[in-house]
Motif scaffolding. Structure first.
Motif, PDB file in Angstrom:
ATOM      1  N   ILE A   1     -87.861 -80.673 -18.322  1.00 31.13           N
ATOM      2  CA  ILE A   1     -86.933 -79.704 -18.517  1.00 31.13           C
ATOM      3  C   ILE A   1     -87.331 -78.996 -19.788  1.00 31.13           C
ATOM      4  O   ILE A   1     -87.494 -77.674 -19.996  1.00 31.13           O
ATOM      5  N   ARG A   2     -87.473 -79.807 -20.783  1.00 30.64           N
ATOM      6  CA  ARG A   2     -87.803 -79.204 -22.043  1.00 30.64           C
ATOM      7  C   ARG A   2     -89.183 -78.383 -22.129  1.00 30.64           C
ATOM      8  O   ARG A   2     -89.265 -77.342 -22.646  1.00 30.64           O
ATOM      9  N   CYS A   3     -90.169 -78.849 -21.161  1.00 33.89           N
ATOM     10  CA  CYS A   3     -91.326 -78.196 -20.975  1.00 33.89           C
ATOM     11  C   CYS A   3     -91.122 -76.888 -20.275  1.00 33.89           C
ATOM     12  O   CYS A   3     -91.719 -75.841 -20.747  1.00 33.89           O
ATOM     13  N   ALA A   4     -90.605 -76.713 -19.183  1.00 35.05           N
ATOM     14  CA  ALA A   4     -90.129 -75.602 -18.491  1.00 35.05           C
ATOM     15  C   ALA A   4     -89.251 -74.690 -19.370  1.00 35.05           C
ATOM     16  O   ALA A   4     -89.512 -73.324 -19.200  1.00 35.05           O
ATOM     17  N   ALA A   5     -88.317 -75.127 -19.957  1.00 33.52           N
ATOM     18  CA  ALA A   5     -87.647 -74.341 -21.139  1.00 33.52           C
ATOM     19  C   ALA A   5     -88.578 -73.712 -21.891  1.00 33.52           C
ATOM     20  O   ALA A   5     -88.484 -72.347 -22.473  1.00 33.52           O
TER      21      ALA A   5
ATOM     22  N   PRO B   1     -79.582 -60.929 -15.085  1.00 34.96           N
ATOM     23  CA  PRO B   1     -79.999 -59.255 -14.990  1.00 34.96           C
ATOM     24  C   PRO B   1     -81.364 -59.270 -15.551  1.00 34.96           C
ATOM     25  O   PRO B   1     -81.627 -59.703 -16.714  1.00 34.96           O
ATOM     26  N   GLY B   2     -82.394 -58.824 -14.614  1.00 28.92           N
ATOM     27  CA  GLY B   2     -83.955 -58.409 -14.809  1.00 28.92           C
ATOM     28  C   GLY B   2     -84.565 -59.828 -14.751  1.00 28.92           C
ATOM     29  O   GLY B   2     -85.841 -59.919 -15.076  1.00 28.92           O
ATOM     30  N   ARG B   3     -84.061 -60.950 -14.410  1.00 29.98           N
ATOM     31  CA  ARG B   3     -84.967 -62.347 -14.378  1.00 29.98           C
ATOM     32  C   ARG B   3     -84.374 -63.348 -13.612  1.00 29.98           C
ATOM     33  O   ARG B   3     -83.124 -63.240 -13.142  1.00 29.98           O
ATOM     34  N   LEU B   4     -85.124 -64.553 -13.379  1.00 28.19           N
ATOM     35  CA  LEU B   4     -84.623 -65.630 -12.393  1.00 28.19           C
ATOM     36  C   LEU B   4     -84.573 -66.995 -13.510  1.00 28.19           C
ATOM     37  O   LEU B   4     -85.827 -67.040 -14.044  1.00 28.19           O
ATOM     38  N   TRP B   5     -83.680 -67.564 -13.603  1.00 26.39           N
ATOM     39  CA  TRP B   5     -83.988 -68.926 -14.054  1.00 26.39           C
ATOM     40  C   TRP B   5     -83.946 -70.096 -12.805  1.00 26.39           C
ATOM     41  O   TRP B   5     -83.071 -70.045 -11.834  1.00 26.39           O
ATOM     42  N   LEU B   6     -84.719 -71.035 -13.043  1.00 28.33           N
ATOM     43  CA  LEU B   6     -84.762 -72.213 -12.155  1.00 28.33           C
ATOM     44  C   LEU B   6     -83.705 -73.184 -12.945  1.00 28.33           C
ATOM     45  O   LEU B   6     -83.971 -73.756 -14.046  1.00 28.33           O
ATOM     46  N   ILE B   7     -82.987 -73.964 -12.240  1.00 25.15           N
ATOM     47  CA  ILE B   7     -82.146 -75.048 -12.640  1.00 25.15           C
ATOM     48  C   ILE B   7     -82.350 -76.404 -11.801  1.00 25.15           C
ATOM     49  O   ILE B   7     -83.010 -76.116 -10.683  1.00 25.15           O
ATOM     50  N   ASP B   8     -81.808 -77.478 -12.215  1.00 26.32           N
ATOM     51  CA  ASP B   8     -81.796 -78.713 -11.255  1.00 26.32           C
ATOM     52  C   ASP B   8     -83.293 -79.027 -11.102  1.00 26.32           C
ATOM     53  O   ASP B   8     -83.934 -78.905 -10.189  1.00 26.32           O
ATOM     54  N   TRP B   9     -83.733 -79.920 -12.026  1.00 29.27           N
ATOM     55  CA  TRP B   9     -85.333 -80.205 -12.318  1.00 29.27           C
ATOM     56  C   TRP B   9     -85.537 -81.612 -12.053  1.00 29.27           C
ATOM     57  O   TRP B   9     -86.420 -82.445 -12.444  1.00 29.27           O
ATOM     58  N   GLU B  10     -84.454 -82.410 -11.092  1.00 30.48           N
ATOM     59  CA  GLU B  10     -84.604 -83.769 -11.042  1.00 30.48           C
ATOM     60  C   GLU B  10     -85.766 -84.124 -10.281  1.00 30.48           C
ATOM     61  O   GLU B  10     -86.391 -85.287 -10.266  1.00 30.48           O
ATOM     62  N   TYR B  11     -86.353 -83.295  -9.131  1.00 32.37           N
ATOM     63  CA  TYR B  11     -87.633 -83.612  -8.616  1.00 32.37           C
ATOM     64  C   TYR B  11     -88.810 -83.146  -9.237  1.00 32.37           C
ATOM     65  O   TYR B  11     -89.918 -83.003  -8.414  1.00 32.37           O
ATOM     66  N   SER B  12     -88.798 -82.477 -10.278  1.00 33.75           N
ATOM     67  CA  SER B  12     -89.839 -81.792 -10.933  1.00 33.75           C
ATOM     68  C   SER B  12     -91.042 -82.884 -11.083  1.00 33.75           C
ATOM     69  O   SER B  12     -90.522 -84.209 -11.590  1.00 33.75           O
ATOM     70  N   ALA B  13     -92.235 -82.392 -10.927  1.00 34.47           N
ATOM     71  CA  ALA B  13     -93.520 -83.283 -11.098  1.00 34.47           C
ATOM     72  C   ALA B  13     -94.687 -82.584 -10.985  1.00 34.47           C
ATOM     73  O   ALA B  13     -94.606 -81.397 -10.708  1.00 34.47           O
ATOM     74  N   MET B  14     -95.552 -83.261 -11.227  1.00 34.18           N
ATOM     75  CA  MET B  14     -96.932 -82.486 -10.649  1.00 34.18           C
ATOM     76  C   MET B  14     -97.116 -82.782  -9.139  1.00 34.18           C
ATOM     77  O   MET B  14     -97.082 -83.840  -8.528  1.00 34.18           O
ATOM     78  N   ALA B  15     -97.486 -81.581  -8.713  1.00 40.35           N
ATOM     79  CA  ALA B  15     -97.545 -81.277  -7.291  1.00 40.35           C
ATOM     80  C   ALA B  15     -98.524 -80.476  -6.889  1.00 40.35           C
ATOM     81  O   ALA B  15     -98.934 -79.599  -7.512  1.00 40.35           O
ATOM     82  N   GLU B  16     -98.795 -80.590  -5.656  1.00 40.12           N
ATOM     83  CA  GLU B  16     -99.854 -79.412  -4.820  1.00 40.12           C
ATOM     84  C   GLU B  16     -99.014 -77.920  -5.000  1.00 40.12           C
ATOM     85  O   GLU B  16     -97.717 -77.930  -4.786  1.00 40.12           O
TER      86      GLU B  16
ATOM     87  N   ALA C   1     -86.785 -72.409 -17.379  1.00 39.59           N
ATOM     88  CA  ALA C   1     -85.596 -73.026 -17.278  1.00 39.59           C
ATOM     89  C   ALA C   1     -84.741 -72.874 -18.527  1.00 39.59           C
ATOM     90  O   ALA C   1     -85.232 -72.548 -19.569  1.00 39.59           O
ATOM     91  N   LEU C   2     -83.382 -73.232 -18.366  1.00 37.66           N
ATOM     92  CA  LEU C   2     -82.325 -73.228 -19.256  1.00 37.66           C
ATOM     93  C   LEU C   2     -82.571 -74.270 -20.306  1.00 37.66           C
ATOM     94  O   LEU C   2     -82.718 -75.437 -19.772  1.00 37.66           O
ATOM     95  N   GLY C   3     -82.903 -74.057 -21.588  1.00 38.39           N
ATOM     96  CA  GLY C   3     -82.808 -75.159 -22.332  1.00 38.39           C
ATOM     97  C   GLY C   3     -81.719 -76.058 -22.547  1.00 38.39           C
ATOM     98  O   GLY C   3     -80.395 -75.681 -22.527  1.00 38.39           O
ATOM     99  N   PRO C   4     -81.940 -77.181 -22.330  1.00 39.31           N
ATOM    100  CA  PRO C   4     -80.519 -78.267 -22.497  1.00 39.31           C
ATOM    101  C   PRO C   4     -80.156 -78.225 -23.854  1.00 39.31           C
ATOM    102  O   PRO C   4     -80.946 -78.390 -24.950  1.00 39.31           O
TER     103      PRO C   4
END
Length: 281
Positions: A57-61, A177-192, A66-69
């Motif tokens: 999450i911190r990396c994505a923020a 407005p003008g952008r998109l945020w991704l939330i809920d990073w529980e399944y985040s990982a390295m993937a194809e 991502a919204l910073g925690p």
């Protein structure tokens, strides 16, 4: 309330429950602003690596996707972020923003903790479901579908892995407005790259035109190198739906009644089988 949460939020003036299957989520109105508070459900304990999630999450923020925690405690799974103003966006608008956000994430060069491999996920799900019982026929159909896909998959060492959200479904995409945020990073990982792209297209129900816009926005941000071929994307769609179908069966086995998981599992099963026929036919 946790002392650190009180220090951030101040007194809570009101709390409204938000939609969520694996967590309890509340919109908090406080004397210091409006926040989103996530409290994991007891039944999800041990299912998510919270240390990996917190780091990702911190990396994505840092990337701005991502919204910073404001508060993140891996031990308890408690997460607090500031609430944002959201706007309604039709799929033909959202698809471009989502393609851009995923392209930015995938092409960032960041390294997330953890790995997400559909084969390993499916194997773990199959073990959790066990053998026999009323779900055996559904599981057998899905296993046969996987076997039919194998001759059509790319061979060779080391498939490309990129930092991935893991679950870019509609509930995890907040259009501001003008952008998109991704939330809920529980399944985040390295993937194809195909995992996020296939899962997003399926769960958002993109039409052919919308999927084309989604992939065009992705290529514009990430380049052609990361974008899977049409065949590889279709193969991953089948795998994503197999994972989703097995997940639905797992929820049914656990006795969860938060939604009609049997109907959910069968809908994903049927869509997976249709994708397999498209690839193998």
């Amino acid at each position: 309330m946790h002392p650190e949460l009180r220090a951030i939020c101040g007194a809570v003036l009101g709390a409204v429950s938000q939609a969520g299957l694996s967590n309890r989520v509340y919109r908090l109105d406080t004397e210091r602003g409006v926040f989103f508070l996530r409290l994991p459900r007891a039944e999800t304990a041990g299912m998510v690596n919270r240390d990996d999630e917190a780091e990702n999450i911190r990396c994505a923020a840092d990337l701005g996707v991502a919204l910073g925690p404001l508060f993140c405690d891996p031990a308890s799974g408690i997460l607090l972020t500031r609430a944002i103003e959201t706007v309604g966006a039709p799929p033909e608008v959202l698809c471009g923003h989502l393609g851009d956000a995923l392209g930015q994430l995938h092409a960032s060069g960041k390294v997330f903790r953890g790995t997400l491999d559909p084969g390993q996920v499916i194997a773990a799900q199959r073990t959790a479901l066990g053998s026999g019982g009323q779900m055996e026929a559904d599981v057998a159909l899905l296993e046969r579908a996987l076997r039919e896909l194998q001759p059509h998959e790319r061979s060779g060492p080391g498939r490309l892995a990129v930092p991935s959200h893991g679950d870019p479904s509609p509930g995890n995409c907040l259009m501001a407005p003008g952008r998109l945020w991704l939330i809920d990073w529980e399944y985040s990982a390295m993937a194809e790259p195909a995992w996020d792209l296939a899962y997003a297209s399926l769960e958002h129900g993109f039409s052919l035109v919308q999927e084309s816009r989604f992939l065009e926005a992705y290529r514009h941000r990430a380049g052609d190198r990361l974008c899977p071929s049409e065949r590889d994307l279709e193969i991953m769609k089948a795998k994503c739906d197999i994972v989703s179908s097995l997940w639905g069966l797992e929820q049914l086995l656990k006795g969860s009644d938060k939604t009609d998981f049997l109907a959910f599992a069968h809908a994903r099963r049927d869509r997976a089988l249709a994708a397999v026929r498209k690839v193998t036919g």
